[in-house]
Design a protein around this motif. Structure first.
Motif, PDB file in Angstrom:
ATOM      1  N   LEU A 241       0.832  -1.209   0.000  1.00  0.00           N
ATOM      2  CA  LEU A 241       0.000   0.000   0.000  1.00  0.00           C
ATOM      3  C   LEU A 241       0.864   1.257   0.000  1.00  0.00           C
ATOM      4  CD1 LEU A 241      -2.800  -1.107   2.499  1.00  0.00           C
ATOM      5  CD2 LEU A 241      -2.964  -0.931   0.018  1.00  0.00           C
ATOM      6  N   THR A 242       1.974   1.224   0.730  1.00  0.00           N
ATOM      7  CA  THR A 242       2.889   2.373   0.726  1.00  0.00           C
ATOM      8  C   THR A 242       3.505   2.557  -0.654  1.00  0.00           C
ATOM      9  OG1 THR A 242       3.395   1.933   3.057  1.00  0.00           O
ATOM     10  CG2 THR A 242       4.884   3.395   1.866  1.00  0.00           C
TER      11      THR A 242
ATOM     12  N   SER B 187      -4.287   8.967   3.633  1.00  0.00           N
ATOM     13  CA  SER B 187      -4.701   7.644   4.105  1.00  0.00           C
ATOM     14  C   SER B 187      -3.492   6.804   4.506  1.00  0.00           C
ATOM     15  CB  SER B 187      -5.510   6.924   3.022  1.00  0.00           C
ATOM     16  OG  SER B 187      -6.680   7.643   2.693  1.00  0.00           O
ATOM     17  N   CYS B 188      -2.410   6.886   3.728  1.00  0.00           N
ATOM     18  CA  CYS B 188      -1.200   6.131   4.051  1.00  0.00           C
ATOM     19  C   CYS B 188      -0.583   6.639   5.355  1.00  0.00           C
ATOM     20  CB  CYS B 188      -0.197   6.246   2.903  1.00  0.00           C
ATOM     21  SG  CYS B 188       1.266   5.217   3.084  1.00  0.00           S
TER      22      CYS B 188
ATOM     23  N   MET C 169      -9.547  -0.263   7.603  1.00  0.00           N
ATOM     24  CA  MET C 169     -10.222  -0.688   6.373  1.00  0.00           C
ATOM     25  C   MET C 169     -10.431   0.486   5.437  1.00  0.00           C
ATOM     26  SD  MET C 169     -13.049  -3.369   7.871  1.00  0.00           S
ATOM     27  CE  MET C 169     -13.894  -3.443   6.286  1.00  0.00           C
ATOM     28  N   THR C 170     -10.884   1.607   5.992  1.00  0.00           N
ATOM     29  CA  THR C 170     -11.120   2.804   5.170  1.00  0.00           C
ATOM     30  C   THR C 170      -9.836   3.266   4.500  1.00  0.00           C
ATOM     31  OG1 THR C 170     -12.936   3.506   6.609  1.00  0.00           O
ATOM     32  CG2 THR C 170     -11.928   5.181   5.219  1.00  0.00           C
ATOM     33  N   GLN C 171      -8.763   3.366   5.281  1.00  0.00           N
ATOM     34  CA  GLN C 171      -7.497   3.866   4.743  1.00  0.00           C
ATOM     35  C   GLN C 171      -6.927   2.936   3.679  1.00  0.00           C
ATOM     36  OE1 GLN C 171      -5.676   4.009   8.534  1.00  0.00           O
ATOM     37  NE2 GLN C 171      -6.527   5.994   9.080  1.00  0.00           N
TER      38      GLN C 171
ATOM     39  N   MET D 185      -5.868   1.949  -2.323  1.00  0.00           N
ATOM     40  CA  MET D 185      -5.983   1.159  -3.559  1.00  0.00           C
ATOM     41  C   MET D 185      -6.868   1.865  -4.585  1.00  0.00           C
ATOM     42  SD  MET D 185      -6.187  -2.776  -2.155  1.00  0.00           S
ATOM     43  CE  MET D 185      -7.396  -2.473  -0.868  1.00  0.00           C
ATOM     44  N   GLU D 186      -7.983   2.435  -4.138  1.00  0.00           N
ATOM     45  CA  GLU D 186      -8.914   3.092  -5.058  1.00  0.00           C
ATOM     46  C   GLU D 186      -8.320   4.357  -5.651  1.00  0.00           C
ATOM     47  OE1 GLU D 186     -12.718   1.437  -2.451  1.00  0.00           O
ATOM     48  OE2 GLU D 186     -11.902   3.440  -2.162  1.00  0.00           O
ATOM     49  N   MET D 187      -7.662   5.179  -4.816  1.00  0.00           N
ATOM     50  CA  MET D 187      -7.065   6.412  -5.318  1.00  0.00           C
ATOM     51  C   MET D 187      -5.875   6.130  -6.230  1.00  0.00           C
ATOM     52  SD  MET D 187      -9.026   8.722  -4.238  1.00  0.00           S
ATOM     53  CE  MET D 187     -10.475   7.720  -3.933  1.00  0.00           C
TER      54      MET D 187
END
Length: 299
Positions: A16-17, A60-61, A255-257, A262-264
């Motif tokens: 994710l990072t 978010s990260c 979960m939100t972050q 991934m979506e952004m």
């Protein structure tokens, strides 16, 4: 935090990072392209709109790695996207040639105000004539959100540091329910002018890919607001189970972050394709009128 993660958790955080880093690099490359290839009158607005997805991914990260900063990262993302809503409206006006050419192009036109999210069911509403004053009210509708949303978020943080703002306290005596209701109303008021403007210019700006641009803007809005609100409600109601040492609310925040990163990331890649093109100006209204007259005279 990383010391408390198992091997799959560390791998997920690393992936994710990396996604966040790639999204920011793609945005920087796109910003350089926009700065070199696009006229200065449109440059800053397009960069602002393109920055929405990577900024949300970055906040978010940061919140994922430093859980105690979640309140501040949410504040940053909310303030930034409030400004992006106003910038998107201004981008549509700029794509029409600016305010003067927009008013000249639609001097006999009318805004259809029976559209979402406020009045999509009120089909009986009259159309509003396109004038300098009506365009000013549309701009004011988005500008108020860009100004008042940061004020309300700042108030939330001040109350949170004082212990008066807790997400679990949804009673009428708490500040959360009232601030959330005011933010919701202001959000709907801000989204309405953008929808009205899109209905007016979508046929004219189809050559500028306004439909996929509006779709990306809507995706960011839904994922950043609606998705986050649903997960927060599920967490506060304990529908998302706790997993020690994480509580339900902490798991909901994670979960939100992680979903937003991934979506952004995907939206950033798609935005690069949609916005990376030549920005030729539309033909002036006079030229179009002359061409129409010539066509009528041609036997």
């Amino acid at each position: 935090l990383s010391a408390g993660l198992d091997l799959p958790g560390r791998f997920l955080f690393a992936i994710l990072t990396l996604m966040t880093l790639i999204a920011n690099l793609v945005f920087i490359e796109e910003a350089v392209y926009i700065y070199r290839k696009i006229p200065s009158s449109k440059r800053s607005i397009i960069i602002w709109v393109n920055a929405a997805a990577p900024v949300i991914a970055t906040t978010s990260c940061t919140g994922m790695w430093i859980p105690r900063s979640t309140m501040f990262t949410d504040f940053t993302a909310a303030v930034f996207f409030a400004i992006v809503i106003h910038k998107f409206l201004m981008m549509m006006v700029k794509d029409c040639g600016g305010q003067k050419l927009f008013l000249k192009r639609f001097e006999n036109g009318h805004f259809k105000i029976s559209t979402g999210p406020c009045c999509c069911c009120c089909l009986c509403l009259p159309r509003v004539r396109i004038t300098r004053r009506s365009l000013f009210w549309l701009k004011l509708g988005t500008l108020q959100f860009a100004f008042l949303r940061p004020v309300l978020m700042f108030l939330s943080i001040v109350l949170w540091t004082n212990g008066s703002y807790t997400l679990y306290n949804l009673s009428t005596k708490g500040a959360v329910i009232w601030i959330s209701c005011v933010v919701g109303v202001l959000t709907i008021i801000a989204l309405w002018p953008v929808a009205i403007m899109f209905q007016q210019v979508r046929t004219l700006l189809i050559c500028k890919k306004i439909i996929p641009k509006f779709a990306l803007y809507q995706f960011i809005l839904i994922l950043n607001h609606l998705q986050t609100s649903i997960i927060n409600i599920l967490a506060t109601r304990r529908i998302i189970p706790c997993a020690p040492p994480l509580s339900s609310s902490a798991r909901g925040a994670y979960m939100t972050q992680q979903l937003l990163i991934m979506e952004m990331f995907l939206i950033t890649l798609i935005s690069r394709v949609v916005y990376r093109r030549k920005y030729d100006d539309l033909e002036p209204p006079e030229c179009k009128a002359e061409e129409a007259g010539d066509n009528k005279q041609t036997p």
